[in-house]
Scaffold this active site. Structure first.
Site, PDB file in Angstrom:
ATOM      1  N   HIS A   1       0.356  -6.242   0.677  1.00  0.00           N
ATOM      2  CA  HIS A   1       0.840  -4.896   0.390  1.00  0.00           C
ATOM      3  C   HIS A   1       0.842  -4.591  -1.105  1.00  0.00           C
ATOM      4  O   HIS A   1       1.133  -5.443  -1.943  1.00  0.00           O
ATOM      5  CB  HIS A   1       2.252  -4.706   0.956  1.00  0.00           C
ATOM      6  CG  HIS A   1       3.254  -5.695   0.423  1.00  0.00           C
ATOM      7  ND1 HIS A   1       3.939  -5.506  -0.752  1.00  0.00           N
ATOM      8  CD2 HIS A   1       3.664  -6.897   0.904  1.00  0.00           C
ATOM      9  CE1 HIS A   1       4.753  -6.527  -0.965  1.00  0.00           C
ATOM     10  NE2 HIS A   1       4.601  -7.392   0.023  1.00  0.00           N
ATOM     11  N   ASP A   2       0.458  -3.364  -1.424  1.00  0.00           N
ATOM     12  CA  ASP A   2       0.543  -2.808  -2.773  1.00  0.00           C
ATOM     13  C   ASP A   2      -0.428  -3.446  -3.769  1.00  0.00           C
ATOM     14  O   ASP A   2      -0.285  -3.253  -4.979  1.00  0.00           O
ATOM     15  CB  ASP A   2       1.977  -2.908  -3.321  1.00  0.00           C
ATOM     16  CG  ASP A   2       2.988  -2.264  -2.390  1.00  0.00           C
ATOM     17  OD1 ASP A   2       2.947  -1.038  -2.238  1.00  0.00           O
ATOM     18  OD2 ASP A   2       3.814  -3.002  -1.799  1.00  0.00           O
TER      19      ASP A   2
ATOM     20  N   GLY B   1       1.515  -9.780  -2.643  1.00  0.00           N
ATOM     21  CA  GLY B   1       1.870  -8.397  -2.893  1.00  0.00           C
ATOM     22  C   GLY B   1       1.850  -8.015  -4.356  1.00  0.00           C
ATOM     23  O   GLY B   1       2.149  -8.820  -5.240  1.00  0.00           O
TER      24      GLY B   1
END
Length: 262
Positions: A121-122, A139
């Site tokens: 994520h991200d 992440g």
């Protein structure tokens, strides 16, 4: 018209551009948008609020747009954005973002993502990168243009990898990797700079000499990081042709938050 295999499942609301191909048994969820010319192989799952650009090649068993592996995630409508002309090989897993960051995981254009690579994520990955088999980034990792991650490279969350950098097979990163550097090992060490890659990309002799000097200042002259940074910034006056390369390095060093691999 899109070429959709009769066994594929396309949920209402999904947007498929002209000449998209969806292979057998693949599942495309409602909030997915896929641009023209993209090919999705068999047994793929593309879900979440995922936008995929033009002329991508997505191989079998890829899983794109799944929930982040983050216990704080509470089903917010965060996104995965993939650009154009990427090759995404078997068993790749790319997750959507989280509201703790900007809410977007992104992959740029013309990237080569080999089997079993993972974008958590991200993460923000630039253009023309190569992720060899089983390269895994946690992440909030940022990867610059033209970077190459060797097979089984593991990257800790929030690490930044600069443009034109390269990691060797089995590298484990917990600190930032400056642009142009070649690092390898666990713990990693800077071995050299990416000379061959710069030649292939058309860097002039003057630019390569400036990159070599920046590498020496960071790694070969026993300078503190602050002293090396000041000496690197002075190179822009000495080699105006390499001013952009010096600015790239200086900007990266000024924004490094986890320290750099040295």
């Amino acid at each position: 018209m899109a070429n959709i295999h009769p066994t594929a499942i396309i949920e209402p609301g999904a947007q498929l551009g002209d000449s998209v191909t969806i292979g057998p048994y693949s599942i495309i969820r409602a909030h997915v948008s896929i641009g023209e010319g993209t090919t999705v192989g068999p047994h793929c799952v593309i879900e979440g609020h995922t936008t995929i650009g033009r002329d991508n090649r997505i191989y079998q068993f890829a899983s794109l747009g799944g929930h982040p592996q983050d216990k704080k995630y509470a089903s917010e409508p965060t996104r995965l954005v993939i650009g154009d002309r990427n090759t995404i090989r078997e068993f790749c897993t790319f997750n959507i973002g989280t509201v703790q960051d900007e809410g977007v995981t992104s992959l740029g254009d013309d990237n080569w993502m080999m089997a079993y690579t993972h974008l958590a994520h991200d993460c923000r990955v630039g253009n023309k990168t190569i992720f060899a088999n089983n390269a895994q980034i946690a992440g909030h990792v940022v990867v610059g243009d033209w970077a190459i991650l060797g097979a089984y490279t593991n990257v800790h969350q929030f690490v930044k990898i600069g443009a034109h950098a390269m990691t060797g097979m089995g590298t484990s990163l917990q600190q930032d990797v400056p642009p142009f550097a070649m690092v390898q090992g666990s713990p990693p060490a800077a071995r050299s700079f990416n000379l061959e890659g710069l030649k292939r990309r058309g860097f002039s002799a003057e630019r390569i000499a400036a990159v070599k000097q920046m590498h020496k200042l960071l790694y070969r002259q026993g300078l503190t990081l602050e002293a090396a940074r000041e000496a690197i910034e002075a190179l822009a006056q000495e080699t105006p042709e390499a001013a952009d390369d010096v600015a790239l390095m200086s900007g990266f060093l000024n924004q490094a938050t986890r320290g750099i691999v040295r």
